[in-house]
Scaffold this motif. Sequence first.
Motif, short mmCIF file in Angstrom:
data_model
loop_
_atom_site.label_atom_id
_atom_site.label_comp_id
_atom_site.label_asym_id
_atom_site.label_seq_id
_atom_site.Cartn_x
_atom_site.Cartn_y
_atom_site.Cartn_z
N GLN A 176 0.77 -1.21 -0.02
CA GLN A 176 -0.03 0.06 -0.20
C GLN A 176 0.77 1.23 0.06
O GLN A 176 0.54 2.18 -0.67
N THR A 177 2.01 1.23 0.75
CA THR A 177 2.84 2.44 0.79
C THR A 177 3.51 2.41 -0.53
O THR A 177 3.55 3.75 -1.12
N SER A 206 0.05 6.57 4.65
CA SER A 206 -0.63 5.31 4.49
C SER A 206 -1.54 5.18 5.79
O SER A 206 -2.50 4.45 5.75
N ALA A 209 -3.51 0.29 6.32
CA ALA A 209 -3.22 1.27 5.00
C ALA A 209 -4.09 0.93 3.94
O ALA A 209 -4.44 1.93 3.32
N LEU A 255 -5.99 3.46 1.54
CA LEU A 255 -5.64 3.63 0.00
C LEU A 255 -6.93 3.26 -0.58
O LEU A 255 -7.01 3.58 -1.75
#
Length: 341
Positions: free
Chosen positions: A92-93, A150, A325, A329
């Motif tokens: 996700q980051t 995030s 996260a 997202l």
Amino acid sequence: MTEQQKKGRIVTGMRPTGKLHLGHYLGVLKNMVKLQNEYECFFFVADWHALTTKFDCTQNLIEDTKNVVLDWLAAGVDPDKANIYIQSHLPQTAELHIYLSMITPQNWVERDPTLKDLVKMIRKADDESKPSVSYGFLGYPVLMSADILSFNVDCVPVGIDQVAHIEITRDIARRFNNIYKTELFKDAKPLLTNTPMLKGVDGQKMGKSFHNDIKISDDEETTQKKIMQAITDRSRARKDDPGHPENCEVAFEYWKAFASSELVQTVQKECIAGERGCVACKRQLAEIINEQLRPIRERRKYYEEHPELVEEIIKKGDKKAQEAAEKVLQQVRKVVGMYRY
Ligand code: TRP
Ligand code: SF4
């Protein structure tokens, strides 16, 4: 304390640069141990950030990454209170980093003051013929913004050297909110870690490259040997000369950092009166430091001998981090306008 009663959510990362020393312990680690009782915490090893400068020397990266986690656990970071995860385990980051990199003006990253210093350092250390600043390195503050956003945190515990990066994060977050007409991202504030500057035994800045640091993971004998090298009052020739604790550059600073104030006062009095020789003084200091580190070192040893436990802790942290996260997202993809089925 339940999550709801906590003051909010924080995230902070550390690049895996090797085993941590007493300077880290007194500054960052003790602070993390305190914060885990007050906030919902995400603590991660920034292994992608390590790649921004050391992409071509990754042979110790796995070891270094594990050592950071071991030192955290040793110092008392409690996996039941704080989530420990690895940056590169959080897709996700990486995804958020792409969205943020699209909206970040080029000159924002180029004027980052911390990066300017880092670039100078790399240039010096590097072989002249090698291009030293990569595209990924320029994105250092954008990746850091992705780490922070995030989780859409309230605060980021960092040292003073990282504050400029948190400012860029806020600029990027505001720009994102403006462009996509949303209020999704909060303003993350730096939560300053006051880093007591603990010098190395030679009086220089403590750091592994100077071979003047005492590691959390050192054994007692090594610690003792290093403490015996600590600089004292340089003007003192004999052990019964009156000493000057205020000029005792390293040893007395360590006394103040590790002993009770009563004991520090006794040391000070005896030193001034010429009743305390530096050799005996440092031997006692080493004992006190070793005593304080004993439970920490025992805990480190325990986890070293149970790598499966450490793996479980990281897995659990990774999962919690991914879940948190992913929630952010999902909103990001939607406001940016990405196709999902
Ligand atoms: N750049 C930080 C350092 O060198 C490490 C880091 C990476 C970080 N991402 C972060 C710290 C996000 C706080 C939040 O110390
Ligand atoms: Fe420093 Fe202790 Fe020596 Fe005094 S006796 S100068 S405090 S090492």
